[in-house]
Design a protein around this motif. Structure first.
Motif, mmCIF file in Angstrom:
data_model
loop_
_atom_site.group_PDB
_atom_site.id
_atom_site.type_symbol
_atom_site.label_atom_id
_atom_site.label_comp_id
_atom_site.label_asym_id
_atom_site.label_seq_id
_atom_site.Cartn_x
_atom_site.Cartn_y
_atom_site.Cartn_z
ATOM 1 N N ALA A 381 -9.185 36.906 48.863
ATOM 2 C CA ALA A 381 -8.872 37.428 47.537
ATOM 3 C C ALA A 381 -9.019 36.344 46.463
ATOM 4 O O ALA A 381 -9.408 36.624 45.329
ATOM 5 C CB ALA A 381 -7.451 37.996 47.511
ATOM 6 N N ILE A 382 -8.734 35.089 46.833
ATOM 7 C CA ILE A 382 -8.846 33.979 45.880
ATOM 8 C C ILE A 382 -10.301 33.728 45.507
ATOM 9 O O ILE A 382 -10.627 33.448 44.346
ATOM 10 C CB ILE A 382 -8.231 32.696 46.477
ATOM 11 C CG1 ILE A 382 -6.750 32.916 46.807
ATOM 12 C CG2 ILE A 382 -8.406 31.505 45.537
ATOM 13 C CD1 ILE A 382 -6.126 31.762 47.570
ATOM 14 N N TYR A 383 -11.194 33.844 46.480
ATOM 15 C CA TYR A 383 -12.593 33.462 46.258
ATOM 16 C C TYR A 383 -13.523 34.654 46.101
ATOM 17 O O TYR A 383 -14.730 34.484 45.954
ATOM 18 C CB TYR A 383 -13.060 32.553 47.401
ATOM 19 C CG TYR A 383 -12.217 31.301 47.493
ATOM 20 C CD1 TYR A 383 -12.352 30.303 46.528
ATOM 21 C CD2 TYR A 383 -11.251 31.146 48.479
ATOM 22 C CE1 TYR A 383 -11.557 29.163 46.570
ATOM 23 C CE2 TYR A 383 -10.455 30.009 48.534
ATOM 24 C CZ TYR A 383 -10.616 29.027 47.577
ATOM 25 O OH TYR A 383 -9.821 27.909 47.610
ATOM 26 N N GLU A 384 -12.947 35.876 46.122
ATOM 27 C CA GLU A 384 -13.774 37.071 45.956
ATOM 28 C C GLU A 384 -14.529 37.055 44.632
ATOM 29 O O GLU A 384 -15.741 37.301 44.590
ATOM 30 C CB GLU A 384 -12.900 38.334 46.032
ATOM 31 C CG GLU A 384 -13.683 39.612 45.761
ATOM 32 C CD GLU A 384 -12.794 40.807 45.488
ATOM 33 O OE1 GLU A 384 -13.314 41.937 45.514
ATOM 34 O OE2 GLU A 384 -11.585 40.606 45.246
ATOM 35 N N ARG A 385 -13.821 36.748 43.541
ATOM 36 C CA ARG A 385 -14.460 36.804 42.224
ATOM 37 C C ARG A 385 -15.578 35.761 42.058
ATOM 38 O O ARG A 385 -16.671 36.097 41.591
ATOM 39 C CB ARG A 385 -13.403 36.676 41.130
ATOM 40 C CG ARG A 385 -13.962 36.903 39.744
ATOM 41 C CD ARG A 385 -12.862 37.164 38.728
ATOM 42 N NE ARG A 385 -13.421 37.308 37.398
ATOM 43 C CZ ARG A 385 -13.987 38.418 36.924
ATOM 44 N NH1 ARG A 385 -14.037 39.494 37.690
ATOM 45 N NH2 ARG A 385 -14.483 38.454 35.718
ATOM 46 N N PRO A 386 -15.357 34.483 42.417
ATOM 47 C CA PRO A 386 -16.480 33.542 42.335
ATOM 48 C C PRO A 386 -17.688 33.961 43.164
ATOM 49 O O PRO A 386 -18.822 33.860 42.703
ATOM 50 C CB PRO A 386 -15.878 32.232 42.859
ATOM 51 C CG PRO A 386 -14.428 32.347 42.592
ATOM 52 C CD PRO A 386 -14.098 33.797 42.780
ATOM 53 N N ILE A 387 -17.429 34.436 44.379
ATOM 54 C CA ILE A 387 -18.545 34.809 45.256
ATOM 55 C C ILE A 387 -19.244 36.060 44.751
ATOM 56 O O ILE A 387 -20.482 36.115 44.676
ATOM 57 C CB ILE A 387 -18.029 35.031 46.698
ATOM 58 C CG1 ILE A 387 -17.510 33.716 47.285
ATOM 59 C CG2 ILE A 387 -19.137 35.614 47.579
ATOM 60 C CD1 ILE A 387 -16.791 33.876 48.610
ATOM 61 N N LYS A 388 -18.463 37.059 44.381
ATOM 62 C CA LYS A 388 -19.011 38.378 44.053
ATOM 63 C C LYS A 388 -19.501 38.482 42.613
ATOM 64 O O LYS A 388 -20.605 38.981 42.369
ATOM 65 C CB LYS A 388 -17.934 39.441 44.319
ATOM 66 C CG LYS A 388 -18.406 40.867 44.269
ATOM 67 C CD LYS A 388 -17.278 41.807 44.693
ATOM 68 C CE LYS A 388 -17.708 43.259 44.680
ATOM 69 N NZ LYS A 388 -16.603 44.155 45.120
ATOM 70 N N VAL A 389 -18.689 38.018 41.662
ATOM 71 C CA VAL A 389 -18.993 38.229 40.242
ATOM 72 C C VAL A 389 -19.791 37.078 39.644
ATOM 73 O O VAL A 389 -20.828 37.280 39.024
ATOM 74 C CB VAL A 389 -17.690 38.450 39.439
ATOM 75 C CG1 VAL A 389 -18.001 38.640 37.956
ATOM 76 C CG2 VAL A 389 -16.938 39.656 39.987
ATOM 77 N N TYR A 390 -19.311 35.847 39.837
ATOM 78 C CA TYR A 390 -19.955 34.708 39.187
ATOM 79 C C TYR A 390 -21.244 34.271 39.879
ATOM 80 O O TYR A 390 -22.140 33.741 39.239
ATOM 81 C CB TYR A 390 -18.988 33.521 39.118
ATOM 82 C CG TYR A 390 -17.699 33.841 38.407
ATOM 83 C CD1 TYR A 390 -17.675 34.622 37.259
ATOM 84 C CD2 TYR A 390 -16.479 33.372 38.884
ATOM 85 C CE1 TYR A 390 -16.488 34.929 36.611
ATOM 86 C CE2 TYR A 390 -15.280 33.651 38.240
ATOM 87 C CZ TYR A 390 -15.300 34.441 37.109
ATOM 88 O OH TYR A 390 -14.120 34.728 36.476
ATOM 89 N N GLU A 391 -21.318 34.507 41.219
ATOM 90 C CA GLU A 391 -22.511 34.072 41.950
ATOM 91 C C GLU A 391 -23.311 35.241 42.507
ATOM 92 O O GLU A 391 -24.214 35.053 43.318
ATOM 93 C CB GLU A 391 -22.123 33.070 43.040
ATOM 94 C CG GLU A 391 -21.403 31.854 42.436
ATOM 95 C CD GLU A 391 -21.321 30.644 43.357
ATOM 96 O OE1 GLU A 391 -21.786 30.742 44.517
ATOM 97 O OE2 GLU A 391 -20.810 29.603 42.922
#
Length: 477
Positions: A381-391
């Motif tokens: 859950a912590i790294y979902e946004r960097p992996i999914k949205v930003y990258e």
């Protein structure tokens, strides 16, 4: 009677052309964009061949000449401002109290783009002096095509620990079109509405990792559908590219590759306490015997916004110096107590239920370009946004397994550096504790100095903060 054309010195024109060409080629080398060579023949024509009548209107008479002279000046000014703002510097005004008392509401900043390197714009076709909206027409001030990939020109340095940084609001990629709700965090709205709609919600602590992931996904989808169903209230759901999102200014308290943890309000990096800003603020429960005199408010930096918070909530933000001074005023103050109340809601990650608060947070590893992390159902859950949205990856969790771009994996290597940003007004700042990491492609620039400062609580000359004019931001620690 026609005036005789002024003769031009060919040698002087060649000198001007060579100087202009050298400066232009140096600029192209800096930004590493050789498409600009297509402009060289036009520069040559301006100085040497003069085949194109660039200023044809000068030979006209009457209103045409007068109108076109103003159009020419206006176009030149807009183009100049566009390139200066894009590659060198721009002005920024502090709109809120999140960095007080280091930077104050009403401070106008000179923000350097070259300090960290200017970004090549993702959306190059935009109206100068606007961020995302034309103020009168309330429509987009940019055209989304063409859309270029993120690239940054080499700057004078990189973001350093405790730098004050201007960046684009990471959670501003999605929002609603109704201007009344545009400042709200769309994702917090979704989770908040979704949780209210669910009857007989389970005890999240009793769920296993996969069930917890599924539950939060259901909550988010329910909230998103609620906003969509109430389009008449909230407006359409819209998106913005990274360089068109709102500009925020915070202090960088965590660098790529560091492990950050907040314990009893103190930020620790790799287990070592980071120095707090000199003017850091926390909220205090204050009981007054009498009103604070205006002169004392001005001396301690207490604003009307702070008093409104005291009247409405019973607490207000204060620096350590202000607390000491007020405690000494027994005639004014009955008691001052640190506000330790901190909810676990709206804390990043919104779908994590990690039990963290604004004063006790983490530990969390800040992603670094080229470095890998082992992914588990406890940290996804912590790294979902960097992996999914930003990258821009597809990420799913199914049957207790993590899938990235359709492939099962427990590893991910980051493509960008990330930063952790927090306001100095620690109990009154929407920052990384609420919306997570700031990717490097969101970094705008570094404030250099305050060129103007006006107190919103005071008018006229009395509202000008003379002592802050042309103060270097690096001296504000």
């Amino acid at each position: 009677m026609k005036t005789k054309k002024k003769e031009t010195n060919p040698r002087l024109q060649w000198v001007k052309f060579i100087v202009a060409l050298i400066l232009y080629l140096a600029f192209l080398y800096w930004v590493k964009s050789w498409w600009g060579l297509l402009v060289v023949p036009f520069i040559f024509d301006v100085y040497i061949t003069k085949k194109i009548r660039w200023q044809w209107w000068k030979e006209s008479e009457g209103p045409v000449k007068w109108i076109m002279s103003w159009v020419d000046a206006l176009v030149f000014a807009l183009v100049a401002v566009y390139f200066i703002n894009l590659f060198f510097f721009q002005n920024y005004v502090i709109p809120s109290s999140s960095l007080e008392k280091s930077l104050l509401t009403g401070d106008y900043l000179f923000v350097s783009k070259v300090s960290y390197g200017p970004r090549i714009p993702e959306t190059p076709l935009t109206m100068p002096l606007t961020q995302h909206t034309l103020p009168v027409f309330e429509c987009k001030s940019y055209i989304e095509w063409p859309h270029w990939e993120y690239r940054r020109v080499k700057g004078l340095g990189k973001v350093e620990l405790n730098d004050i940084v201007v960046f684009n609001y990471p959670a501003g990629d999605t929002l609603v079109s109704n201007i009344q709700y545009q400042a709200a965090d769309y994702y917090q709205m979704c989770y908040s509405f979704g949780s209210q709609l669910i009857e007989n919600a389970p005890n999240v602590d009793s769920l296993n990792a996969q069930q917890r992931w599924n539950y939060y996904k259901f909550v988010y989808d329910a909230g998103r559908q609620y906003i969509k169903n109430n389009e008449s209230i909230y407006g359409e759901v819209m998106t913005r590219p990274a360089d068109r999102r709102e500009n925020y200014v915070k202090r960088c308290v965590g660098l790529p590759g560091q492990t950050l943890q907040i314990k009893d309000r103190i930020v620790y990096l790799d287990g070592k306490a980071n120095k707090e800003p000199d003017n850091v603020q926390y909220t205090y429960i204050v009981k007054l015997k009498a009103n604070i005199p205006d002169e004392l408010m001005k001396e301690l930096g207490i604003s009307m916004e702070d008093l409104v918070s005291l009247n409405q909530n019973g607490f207000m933000p204060l620096t350590k110096r202000a607390v000491k001074e007020l405690k000494a005023r027994k005639d004014l103050v009955e008691s001052i107590t640190l506000n330790t109340e901190a909810t676990k809601s709206d804390i990043y990650p919104l779908n994590g239920n990690l039990g963290w608060t604004r004063d006790n947070y983490g530990p969390v590893w800040i992603p670094q370009k080229g470095k890998s992390i082992t992914l588990t159902l406890d940290n996804i859950a912590i790294y979902e946004r960097p992996i999914k949205v930003y990258e821009n990856n597809d990420l799913e969790v199914k049957d207790g397994k993590i899938f990235i771009n359709g492939k099962q994996t427990n590893k991910y290597t980051f493509k960008m550096d990330y930063y952790w940003m927090m306001g100095d007004n620690r109990h009154n700042s929407a920052d990384s504790r609420y919306w997570g990491f700031v990717p490097e492609d969101h970094i705008v620039g570094k404030p250099i100095f305050i060129w103007w400062s006006s107190d919103p609580d005071r008018s006229g000359f009395g509202g000008i903060r003379w002592h802050r004019l042309f103060r270097w931001v690096d001296n504000i620690k």
